[in-house]
Design an enzyme around this catalytic site. Structure first.
Site, PDB file in Angstrom:
ATOM      1  CG  HIS A 143     -14.337  -1.285  -1.985  1.00 32.74           C
ATOM      2  ND1 HIS A 143     -14.295  -1.724  -3.289  1.00 32.74           N
ATOM      3  CD2 HIS A 143     -15.476  -1.798  -1.462  1.00 32.74           C
ATOM      4  CE1 HIS A 143     -15.360  -2.466  -3.545  1.00 32.74           C
ATOM      5  NE2 HIS A 143     -16.091  -2.524  -2.453  1.00 32.74           N
ATOM      6  N   GLY A 180     -16.817   2.788 -15.220  1.00 37.36           N
ATOM      7  CA  GLY A 180     -15.556   2.239 -14.752  1.00 37.36           C
ATOM      8  C   GLY A 180     -15.683   0.997 -13.898  1.00 37.36           C
ATOM      9  CB  THR A 181     -17.853  -0.499 -11.758  1.00 41.33           C
ATOM     10  OG1 THR A 181     -18.160  -1.725 -11.090  1.00 41.33           O
ATOM     11  CG2 THR A 181     -19.153   0.254 -12.037  1.00 41.33           C
ATOM     12  CB  SER A 182     -17.089  -5.410 -14.392  1.00 40.04           C
ATOM     13  OG  SER A 182     -17.027  -5.865 -13.047  1.00 40.04           O
ATOM     14  NE  ARG A 236      -0.409  -0.192  -6.062  1.00 41.28           N
ATOM     15  CZ  ARG A 236       0.741  -0.870  -5.979  1.00 41.28           C
ATOM     16  NH1 ARG A 236       0.949  -1.743  -5.017  1.00 41.28           N
ATOM     17  NH2 ARG A 236       1.692  -0.697  -6.859  1.00 41.28           N
ATOM     18  CD  GLN A 280     -17.183  -1.210  -7.262  1.00 40.29           C
ATOM     19  OE1 GLN A 280     -16.516  -2.236  -7.274  1.00 40.29           O
ATOM     20  NE2 GLN A 280     -18.110  -0.962  -8.175  1.00 40.29           N
ATOM     21  CE1 TYR A 285      -4.168  -1.576  -0.222  1.00 42.89           C
ATOM     22  CE2 TYR A 285      -3.085  -3.195   1.183  1.00 42.89           C
ATOM     23  CZ  TYR A 285      -4.125  -2.835   0.339  1.00 42.89           C
ATOM     24  OH  TYR A 285      -5.110  -3.743   0.050  1.00 42.89           O
ATOM     25  CB  VAL A 302      -8.740   2.859  -2.221  1.00 40.21           C
ATOM     26  CG1 VAL A 302      -9.676   1.743  -1.802  1.00 40.21           C
ATOM     27  CG2 VAL A 302      -7.623   2.316  -3.117  1.00 40.21           C
ATOM     28  CG  ASP A 303      -8.493   6.910  -7.117  1.00 45.10           C
ATOM     29  OD1 ASP A 303      -9.247   7.908  -7.167  1.00 45.10           O
ATOM     30  OD2 ASP A 303      -8.668   5.908  -7.838  1.00 45.10           O
TER      31      ASP A 303
END
Length: 234
Positions: free
Chosen positions: A106, A171-173, A58, A88, A55, A90-91
């Site tokens: 998240h 941006g999400t499936s 990241r 979703q 992390y 975390v940035d």
């Protein structure tokens, strides 16, 4: 006149065009690691230094990137709409762009929390090391919801989407639960927009759903301009 509420659900694809890698590559590895090694309570218990350094990397990467045209388009949308983002990711790229309401399902890379007291949360932009402790001497950990952990803000997210007048998914499936189930709580019949270069759902999967082929950085500015022109025509 009260503004209509647009709720935006965003995932990893939202940040990909800023240079942040999406969560997992095709073989299930995350930056060369099995995700359970670096994103689970068990992995942290087994090798906390590996998880902390993962992390830290990241966090360092996040400092080197900027919001893209998709993030900026959502800020522009606030000119005419009340915009609430449920992400979703975390940035902090939504906040860096200027969005005023962002709910991180998240967790957040630039925050850490106590390993014992979940509500002890600190802003943190530097490396997190073994020996960084809370006020009571407990090790700090990334403020990230790991696999197998509860999503504490899920109820709040459900309450937000229940009040939506429009929903945008980008941006999400729509395959990662519980977040993927949020759309089921949107009011029946409201307009829904799904932006994706390779859509995993069809317009028949949800009522009043419009599919827009494209990435976040390309598709969102187009949709936002359409929505803003609609309000200007009233």
């Amino acid at each position: 006149m009260k503004k209509e509420k647009v709720v935006v659900l965003t995932g990893a694809g939202m940040s990909a065009e800023s240079g942040l890698k999406t969560f997992r590559d095709a073989n299930g590895l995350w930056e060369g690691h099995d995700v359970m090694q670096v994103a689970s309570p068990e992995g942290f218990a087994r090798n906390p230094e590996l998880v902390l350094e993962f992390y830290n990397q990241r966090r360092r990467q996040l400092k080197e990137v900027s919001p893209n045209a998709g993030h900026l388009a959502l800020v522009k949308l606030e000119q005419q709409y009340e915009v609430e983002i449920i992400t979703q990711n975390v940035d902090n790229l939504h906040e860096a762009a200027g969005s005023s309401s962002v709910l991180h399902l998240h967790g957040e890379l630039f925050k850490v929390r106590s390993t014992v007291k979940e509500d002890y949360i600190l802003d943190w932009t530097d490396d997190l090391l073994l020996g960084n402790l809370d006020q009571e001497g407990n090790q700090l950990r990334p403020h990230i919801v790991w696999f197998g952990e509860m999503v504490p803000l899920m109820d709040k997210a459900v309450n937000v989407i229940r009040k939506a007048n429009k929903v945008i998914i980008v941006g999400t499936s729509m395959q990662v639960y519980p977040a993927a189930g949020l759309l089921n709580y949107a009011p029946a019949g409201i307009p829904k927009y799904f932006i994706d270069p390779k859509p995993s759902i069809t317009s028949n999967d949800y009522s009043n759903l419009k599919i827009l082929n494209g990435t976040a950085a390309k598709g969102l500015p187009v949709l936002v301009n359409q929505l803003l022109s609609q309000t200007n025509e009233r």
